[in-house]
Design a protein around this motif. Structure first.
Motif, short mmCIF file in Angstrom:
data_model
loop_
_atom_site.label_atom_id
_atom_site.label_comp_id
_atom_site.label_asym_id
_atom_site.label_seq_id
_atom_site.Cartn_x
_atom_site.Cartn_y
_atom_site.Cartn_z
N ASN A 90 0.85 -1.19 0.00
CA ASN A 90 0.00 0.00 0.00
C ASN A 90 0.89 1.24 0.00
O ASN A 90 1.44 1.64 1.03
N LYS A 91 1.03 1.85 -1.17
CA LYS A 91 1.90 3.01 -1.31
C LYS A 91 1.41 4.20 -0.49
O LYS A 91 2.22 4.95 0.09
N THR A 92 0.13 4.37 -0.43
CA THR A 92 -0.45 5.52 0.28
C THR A 92 -0.10 5.48 1.76
O THR A 92 0.34 6.48 2.35
N VAL A 93 -0.27 4.32 2.38
CA VAL A 93 0.04 4.19 3.81
C VAL A 93 1.54 4.28 4.05
O VAL A 93 1.98 4.88 5.04
N MET A 94 2.33 3.70 3.16
CA MET A 94 3.79 3.80 3.30
C MET A 94 4.23 5.26 3.35
O MET A 94 5.01 5.66 4.21
N GLU A 95 3.71 6.04 2.43
CA GLU A 95 4.12 7.45 2.36
C GLU A 95 3.69 8.21 3.61
O GLU A 95 4.47 9.02 4.15
N ASP A 102 9.43 5.41 1.73
CA ASP A 102 9.44 5.72 0.31
C ASP A 102 8.49 4.75 -0.41
O ASP A 102 8.76 3.54 -0.47
N PRO A 103 7.38 5.24 -0.97
CA PRO A 103 6.41 4.35 -1.61
C PRO A 103 6.91 3.71 -2.89
O PRO A 103 6.27 2.80 -3.42
#
Length: 440
Positions: A171-176, A181-182
Motif C-alpha cells: 500500500n503506497k499511500t500508507v507507506m508514504e 518511500d512508496p
C-alpha cells in the motif's frame, strides 16, 4: 463471482476435487497412452463444420476474458464453433470424470498442473503429445517447471497456457504517510523488518499473516524454498517441509504474529481486504488480484517481486494447461478442431495476460505487447524463481496436510517444528497410500 471467492474454490481442485474425481471415475492407475484421432495435431483445420465443447473453472475475470477470446475465435473460424462451459473448480472435478465415463465429456478442458497427474491416472484425460509436436513446442520455450508440469509418467498431458504466481502487494499511500518511500518496497529481510518497525511505531500492523492456504500456505512454501528447503523429496515419496529450512520459514511467519507485526487469528482473505482498506501494508498475494487493486480510489497499491527473506529466490506458482478429455466417439474432425483451437488460443498470450496472467511461453512473456502490461512485470520477473506442484497423482491430498500444519502454527496452536512434523507424518502416509492406488 468475484476473483477473491473464485480462488477459494481453486483450493479444492488439487485435494477434495481430485478425490471427488476418483470416486466418480472408478479406480484404475494405468494412464491412457493413446489420444483420439487428431489429423495434423491442430496445425490447421479444413474439415467440415463442427461444434466443440470447452470446459474450465474460470469463474472470475479470466472467464470473461476467455469468453471474449472464444467469441473472437468463433468469428474468425466459422467452420469450428467453440461452446464454453464454466464451473467452479470443485464442481468441475465432480462433473468432468462422470461426463467422460458416460461418453458426454467435453472436447477440450483446462486445469492446473497439480490436477493433471490424477486425471491422467484415472484416464479422464489423454495424451496431448501430437499437439506439442505439431506446434513445435520444446522445453526451452518455457520455464522448465511449467513444461515438465504437463508431463505424467513420461507422457505429455498438458499444453501450458500461463503462469500465475505469488508477489508482493504494498500500500503506497500508507507507506508514504508513515514516512517510507512508496517507490521502494522491501527486497530483503533486513529491509522488510526495518519497514515493519517503522510502521509499527505508527500503530500499523504492516504484514498480516494468513493461516489459510490462500495465501499463508503459499507464503510458507515460498519461504521454504527461499531458505533452501523443498516441499517433497526428490522422488516425491516423502514430505520434507519439516526440515530446518521449513522450521526457519514458519518460525519467521509466526514471529510476525508474536511480535505484533500481524494480528492474531487473521480470517480468510482478511489480509488482502486489510491491504485495500489501509490497515495492512505488505501482502503476499497472487497475481489474480492485479486487476482488482487497480480499481481502488482511496489507496494506491503497488506490486513487486517477493522479498528474499532467505538466501535465494523462492516463489509459489501454478499454471493453467490445456488438456484433452477422453472421448468415446473418436470423431476425427472434432479431435483435430479441438487441437486447432488449443493452437490458436496459446498464440493469443497477450490477450489472455490481461486477465492477470504471465504467458507460459518465454518469447510471448518477453513480447512488447505483454511488457506494456506494467502491473504484471514483477510477476514475470519472478517466474525464474517460481516452483510448481510436482507431477504426482493425488499430490493435492498431501499438500492439504501442509496447509493444515501451517494453519496450526500461525494460529499459535502448535510450535512450528511440531506442526510441520505432525503434518509431514500425515502426508507421508497419504503419499504411500497414493503410490499403491496409482502405481509408481
Amino acid at each position: 463471482m468475484s476473483d477473491l471467492n473464485r480462488r477459494r474454490f481453486l483450493a479444492l481442485s488439487g485435494g477434495a476435487g481430485a478425490a471427488l474425481a476418483l470416486a466418480a471415475c472408478g479406480g484404475t492407475s494405468k494412464a491412457p497412452q493413446a489420444a483420439p484421432a487428431g489429423g495434423n495435431g491442430g496445425a490447421s483445420y479444413s474439415g467440415p463444420n463442427v461444434t466443440i465443447s470447452f470446459w474450465n473453472g474460470w469463474t472470475g475475470s479470466d472467464g470473461e476474458t476467455a469468453q471474449a477470446m472464444v467469441d473472437q475465435f468463433n468469428k474468425a473460424n466459422p467452420n469450428v464453433q467453440v461452446k464454453m462451459n464454466v464451473f467452479q473448480w470443485a464442481d468441475f472435478f465432480t462433473k468432468l470424470p462422470a461426463a467422460v465415463q458416460s461418453g458426454n465429456g467435453p472436447d477440450v478442458g483446462a486445469m492446473h498442473i497439480d490436477d493433471i497427474p490424477t486425471q491422467a491416472a484415472q484416464q479422464v484425460i489423454v495424451s496431448i503429445e501430437d499437439v506439442a509436436k505439431a506446434l513445435g513446442l520444446k522445453e526451452s520455450d518455457f520455464a522448465p517447471a511449467v513444461w515438465n508440469g504437463g508431463v505424467y509418467q513420461g507422457t505429455r498431458y498438458g499444453i501450458p497456457i500461463d503462469v500465475h504466481n505469488l508477489g508482493l502487494y504494498y500500500n503506497k499511500t500508507v507507506m508514504e504517510k508513515a514516512g517510507l518511500d512508496p517507490e521502494k518496497p522491501p527486497t530483503t529481510k533486513d529491509e522488510y523488518m526495518s519497514q515493519l518497525e517503522t510502521l509499527k511505531s505508527k500503530g500499523i500492523q504492516g504484514s498480516w499473516v494468513s493461516p489459510f492456504q490462500f495465501t499463508g500456505g503459499f507464503q510458507f512454501e515460498s519461504l521454504l524454498w527461499q531458505f533452501g528447503g523443498d516441499v517433497f523429496s526428490s522422488d516425491n515419496t516423502s514430505a520434507t517441509w519439516n526440515s530446518d529450512a521449513g522450521v526457519q520459514a514458519l518460525t519467521w511467519m509466526v514471529d510476525l504474529v508474536k511480535n505484533g507485526y500481524s494480528p492474531k487469528n487473521v480470517g480468510q482473505d482478511a489480509d488482502y481486504i486489510a491491504l485495500k482498506n489501509g490497515k495492512n501494508v505488505f501482502n503476499w498475494q497472487g497475481i489474480w488480484q492485479v486487476n482488482d487493486v487497480t480499481t481502488l480510489k482511496t489507496y494506491e497499491i503497488g506490486t513487486a517481486q517477493l522479498p528474499k527473506i532467505g538466501s535465494t529466490g523462492g516463489v509459489w506458482g501454478n499454471s493453467h494447461q490445456f488438456v484433452l478429455p477422453r472421448k468415446k466417439d473418436n470423431d476425427a474432425n472434432k479431435a483435430n478442431a479441438s487441437r486447432f483451437f488449443i493452437n490458436w488460443f496459446t498464440q493469443q498470450a497477450a490477450a489472455w495476460a490481461k486477465s492477470a496472467k504471465v504467458p507460459a511461453r518465454t518469447d510471448l512473456a518477453q513480447s512488447a505487447e505483454f511488457k506494456a502490461l506494467t502491473d504484471l512485470q514483477s510477476f514475470a520477473a519472478d517466474v525464474q524463481f517460481t516452483h510448481f506442484p510436482p507431477s504426482v497423482a493425488g499430490i493435492g491430498d498431501a499438500l492439504a496436510e501442509l496447509y493444515t500444519g501451517v494453519q496450526s502454527a500461525v494460529l499459535l496452536k502448535q510450535a512450528p517444528a511440531d506442526a510441520l512434523t505432525t503434518s509431514a507424518n500425515r502426508a507421508n502416509k497419504i503419499l504411500a497410500d497414493n503410490k499403491k492406488k496409482y502405481g509408481a
